[in-house]
Design a protein around this motif. Structure first.
Motif, PDB file in Angstrom:
ATOM      1  N   ARG A 142       3.922   6.573  -4.161  1.00 12.30           N
ATOM      2  CA  ARG A 142       3.189   7.185  -3.059  1.00 12.30           C
ATOM      3  C   ARG A 142       2.112   6.217  -2.583  1.00 12.30           C
ATOM      4  N   PHE A 143       1.834   6.265  -1.282  1.00 12.39           N
ATOM      5  CA  PHE A 143       0.832   5.394  -0.679  1.00 12.39           C
ATOM      6  C   PHE A 143      -0.466   6.178  -0.545  1.00 12.39           C
ATOM      7  N   VAL A 144      -1.591   5.625  -1.049  1.00 13.09           N
ATOM      8  CA  VAL A 144      -2.860   6.340  -1.043  1.00 13.09           C
ATOM      9  C   VAL A 144      -3.925   5.601  -0.244  1.00 13.09           C
ATOM     10  N   GLY A 145      -3.490   4.784   0.710  1.00 13.97           N
ATOM     11  CA  GLY A 145      -4.425   4.118   1.609  1.00 13.97           C
ATOM     12  C   GLY A 145      -4.723   2.692   1.218  1.00 13.97           C
ATOM     13  N   THR A 146      -5.298   2.495   0.052  1.00 18.02           N
ATOM     14  CA  THR A 146      -5.642   1.139  -0.379  1.00 18.02           C
ATOM     15  C   THR A 146      -4.626   0.563  -1.352  1.00 18.02           C
ATOM     16  N   GLU A 147      -3.686   1.377  -1.807  1.00 18.44           N
ATOM     17  CA  GLU A 147      -2.737   0.900  -2.807  1.00 18.44           C
ATOM     18  C   GLU A 147      -1.546   1.842  -2.886  1.00 18.44           C
ATOM     19  N   GLU A 170       1.648   6.698 -14.370  1.00 13.79           N
ATOM     20  CA  GLU A 170       1.395   6.230 -13.015  1.00 13.79           C
ATOM     21  C   GLU A 170       0.570   4.951 -13.055  1.00 13.79           C
ATOM     22  N   ILE A 171       1.025   3.927 -12.327  1.00  7.78           N
ATOM     23  CA  ILE A 171       0.366   2.626 -12.313  1.00  7.78           C
ATOM     24  C   ILE A 171       0.025   2.257 -10.877  1.00  7.78           C
ATOM     25  N   PRO A 172      -1.254   1.991 -10.569  1.00 12.70           N
ATOM     26  CA  PRO A 172      -1.627   1.587  -9.212  1.00 12.70           C
ATOM     27  C   PRO A 172      -1.325   0.112  -8.968  1.00 12.70           C
ATOM     28  N   VAL A 173      -0.898  -0.196  -7.772  1.00 13.36           N
ATOM     29  CA  VAL A 173      -0.647  -1.576  -7.367  1.00 13.36           C
ATOM     30  C   VAL A 173      -1.358  -1.799  -6.041  1.00 13.36           C
ATOM     31  N   LYS A 174      -2.285  -2.742  -5.987  1.00 14.17           N
ATOM     32  CA  LYS A 174      -3.109  -2.943  -4.804  1.00 14.17           C
ATOM     33  C   LYS A 174      -2.458  -3.825  -3.749  1.00 14.17           C
ATOM     34  N   GLN A 175      -1.473  -4.645  -4.133  1.00 17.15           N
ATOM     35  CA  GLN A 175      -0.862  -5.570  -3.187  1.00 17.15           C
ATOM     36  C   GLN A 175       0.366  -4.926  -2.530  1.00 17.15           C
ATOM     37  N   PRO A 176       0.257  -4.539  -1.265  1.00 14.38           N
ATOM     38  CA  PRO A 176       1.399  -3.889  -0.605  1.00 14.38           C
ATOM     39  C   PRO A 176       2.641  -4.762  -0.569  1.00 14.38           C
ATOM     40  N   GLU A 177       2.452  -6.096  -0.589  1.00 17.63           N
ATOM     41  CA  GLU A 177       3.629  -6.968  -0.527  1.00 17.63           C
ATOM     42  C   GLU A 177       4.489  -6.858  -1.788  1.00 17.63           C
TER      43      GLU A 177
END
Length: 346
Positions: free
Chosen positions: A298-303, A316-323
């Protein structure tokens, strides 16, 4: 308005069910302590025992030099000089704001009562609401009235039972910050009950995590989050991933994903155990044959936040780099940053 509260070996049963089991607790001067735990762990029962609403079956409760409860005596709630805040505010609907705040000031002269009410209205920034009634206020304003009323007669101790659970999430943490400031300004000690770790981190100086009627661990939020003594505490304060590990030395641990380095020495002679690794110490990497499977994203704006399955566990693991976008069903692996390792042995 300071307090040193001591609970020594408090126990309470409902019939044959033990709710609080030999619990000991200390609260210092001008300290805000949170009793934190899941529903049914005994935190509200402990708060009621402190307030005098329940009499423990054993143990001693002392406030300063005064014994409130032991085998031979029991001080009733109205003689304990404690203020209370509840999740439903407990304001009198037929009284306006000023009258609600003044309700417990019966021993004061009229002039002193008026002065104290004005002081409390200014403290909670409700000077313009003195003549309003509770139904004319927002939830946050009602809770400000409740804190003003609880502090108006200068209690030795403030007790708060899930006070923010009915507040809208968008304004909850601003209200938490405001009420924390008010309590600190008044230099009163407080005990706060919640099941929300986010509220506990924002409001309390120290946490006492409860489990099955006992204190599993007490300390600052930072101490408990980074150095939990048990899996119960680690899991309650945040999600994580368990990995089998072999201790090489006090700073290095061999896992399926390579050697993990700890920022701090991990003492102990046991060599086999498990690491509990939190999401912010995990990085997803592409690996078509890796042991990690993307379940959803899921996309939460900044990550992006990815739910992945790892060794039979989901996290759940956040990833900050959209690429670095990954797709559900894709196979990956993980790397683990060096961090203050939590190592649990059998």
């Amino acid at each position: 308005m300071t307090a040193q509260l001591h609970l020594d070996n408090i126990s309470f049963n409902y019939g044959e069910r033990v709710v609080v089991d030999n619990l000991s607790l200390h609260l210092g001067d001008n300290e805000i302590l949170c009793l934190l735990g899941a529903s049914g762990c005994g935190k509200t029962t402990t708060l009621k025992a402190i307030a005098g609403l329940l009499r423990p079956h054993q143990g001693v409760i002392r406030l300063g030099e005064n014994i409130l409860c032991d085998d031979n005596r029991f001080v009733t709630p109205q003689h304990r000089n404690m203020g209370m805040m509840f999740q439903d505010y407990a304001l009198f609907p037929h009284l306006n704001v000023a009258q609600n705040i003044a309700f417990g000031l019966k021993a004061m002269t009229r002039a002193n009562k008026v002065k104290r009410v004005k002081e409390m209205l200014a403290l909670v920034h409700l000077e313009d609401c003195a003549n309003r009634y509770p139904h004319q206020l927002s939830g946050g304003q009602q809770q400000r009235v409740a804190i003003a009323r609880a502090l108006a007669y200068k209690p030795s101790l403030l007790l708060l039972d899930e006070p923010f659970s009915n507040i809208d999430h968008q304004v909850r943490f601003q209200l938490i910050a405001d009420i924390r400031r008010i309590i600190k300004d008044q230099q009163v000690s407080a005990i706060f009950v919640t099941h929300s770790k986010e509220e506990a981190f924002a409001f309390a100086d120290t946490l006492a995590v409860m489990h099955q009627g006992e204190i599993a661990q007490q300390g600052t939020p930072q101490q408990l989050f980074h150095h939990p003594r048990s899996k119960v505490v680690a899991e309650f304060l945040g999600s994580g991933l368990y990995l089998d590990a072999q201790k090489q030395d006090d700073y290095h641990f061999e896992t399926q994903f390579g050697v993990v380095k700890s920022h701090q020495a991990v003492a102990g002679s046991e060599l086999s155990g498990q690491l509990y690794v939190r999401p912010h110490d995990l990085q997803l990497i592409r690996d078509d044959k890796g042991p990690v499977t993307v379940v959803s994203k899921r996309f939460v704006g900044t990550e992006y936040v990815y739910r992945v399955q790892v060794l039979g566990q989901e996290i759940e693991i956040p990833v900050k780099q959209p690429e670095q976008e990954f797709l559900p069903g894709q196979r990956l692996s993980i790397t683990i940053s060096s961090h203050a390792v939590n190592f649990f042995t059998a």
